[in-house]
Scaffold this active site. Structure first.
Site, PDB file in Angstrom:
ATOM      1  N   ARG A  36       0.796  -1.225   0.000  1.00 16.32           N
ATOM      2  CA  ARG A  36       0.000   0.000   0.000  1.00 16.32           C
ATOM      3  C   ARG A  36       0.833   1.282   0.000  1.00 16.32           C
ATOM      4  O   ARG A  36       0.321   2.344  -0.358  1.00 16.32           O
ATOM      5  CB  ARG A  36      -0.958   0.000   1.195  1.00 16.32           C
ATOM      6  N   ASP A 141     -13.732  12.418  11.842  1.00 16.43           N
ATOM      7  CA  ASP A 141     -12.798  11.406  11.367  1.00 16.43           C
ATOM      8  C   ASP A 141     -11.380  11.940  11.538  1.00 16.43           C
ATOM      9  O   ASP A 141     -11.174  13.161  11.596  1.00 16.43           O
ATOM     10  CB  ASP A 141     -13.055  11.053   9.899  1.00 16.43           C
TER      11      ASP A 141
END
Length: 272
Positions: A36, A141
């Protein structure tokens, strides 16, 4: 081409991730980190994960840490995901507040916004006279990227395929011309929600009045048990007596020390 990662480099990255976000990567996640993050290293013309670690920790703005967090975590969500929670909100919680007509809800890991907008839809659809109610939704968030997406309220039309057609027509605008294939949340929903950047690892949250309901779904799976217990303890303090905590279908408080009562799988209550 993926970059090799040494144990020391891996330990540096996972320690940083844990200290700043609470996310715990096990000993066997090196391949995930490599797959990733390797493209990001190439984009930055860096030749090693140690160089990337130094780049992230040297970025005082925190932007690169957020980028790293986005790449290593999963922000997959949907409208009306885990529908039993919204049915419980509609059928159990809202009727109990009919007299005061006031509710405060926190979507504590709102990702790209599907959860808080679903909450807003449920509130407006679940009462007889929405205009008479005082609705308040905090959506937060740790990722500024997903927050920007959420606050924009703009989605590909297929993203609302789980929303009944008549409900979608009441709460979404259908794009035309250059915006064909897109839908936008109508202002009567977005006005109900305040989006805030917030780290769940903070000792205190900017919440002044006790909450009726906290959503924290499919987040604690990334945390180790001590971190989960601390977070659940903080949630307990911010809920009013009689308030509820909803967690994800793959999560449980069964093995944690906490003061909640279990109402149903993934639904917990702070007893009055």
């Amino acid at each position: 081409m993926d970059y090799p990662i040494s144990k020391t480099e891996y330990d540096h990255i996972r320690t940083l991730l844990y200290d700043e976000s609470g996310i715990s990567l096990g000993d066997n996640k090196q391949s995930l980190v490599v797959s990733r993050l390797s493209k990001r290293l190439r984009d930055l013309s860096l030749d090693s994960f140690e160089a990337y670690y130094e780049f992230v920790t040297g970025d005082t703005s925190g932007a690169e840490f957020t980028r790293m967090l986005d790449l290593l975590s999963t922000n997959k969500t949907d409208f009306f995901r885990e529908p039993k929670h919204f049915e419980f909100l509609r059928d159990e919680i809202l009727p109990s507040l009919e007299r005061e007509k006031r509710i405060r809800i926190w979507s504590s890991a709102c990702s790209t916004g599907e959860e808080p907008y679903t909450i807003a839809i449920t509130l407006r659809e679940g009462v007889k006279n929405p205009a008479q109610w005082d609705f308040g939704i905090l959506a937060s968030d740790i990722s500024t990227r997903v927050l920007a997406h959420a606050s924009a309220g703009l989605y590909a039309q297929e993203r609302i395929s789980t929303v009944p057609t008549d409900v979608a027509q009441r709460h979404f605008l259908k794009g035309k011309g250059n915006n064909a294939g897109l839908v936008k949340v109508k202002p009567h929903l977005s006005d109900m929600i305040k989006f805030r950047h917030l780290n769940l690892m903070s000792e205190k949250f900017p919440i002044k009045s006790p909450l009726d309901l906290i959503f924290c779904r499919n987040v604690m799976i990334y945390f180790d048990r001590p971190t989960q217990e601390r977070l659940v303890g903080k949630f307990f303090r911010y809920l009013k007596p009689g308030g509820y905590l909803f967690i994800g279908h793959s999560e449980s408080l069964q093995w944690l020390k906490h003061d909640f009562s279990t109402i149903a799988p993934t639904i917990y209550r702070k007893e009055p």
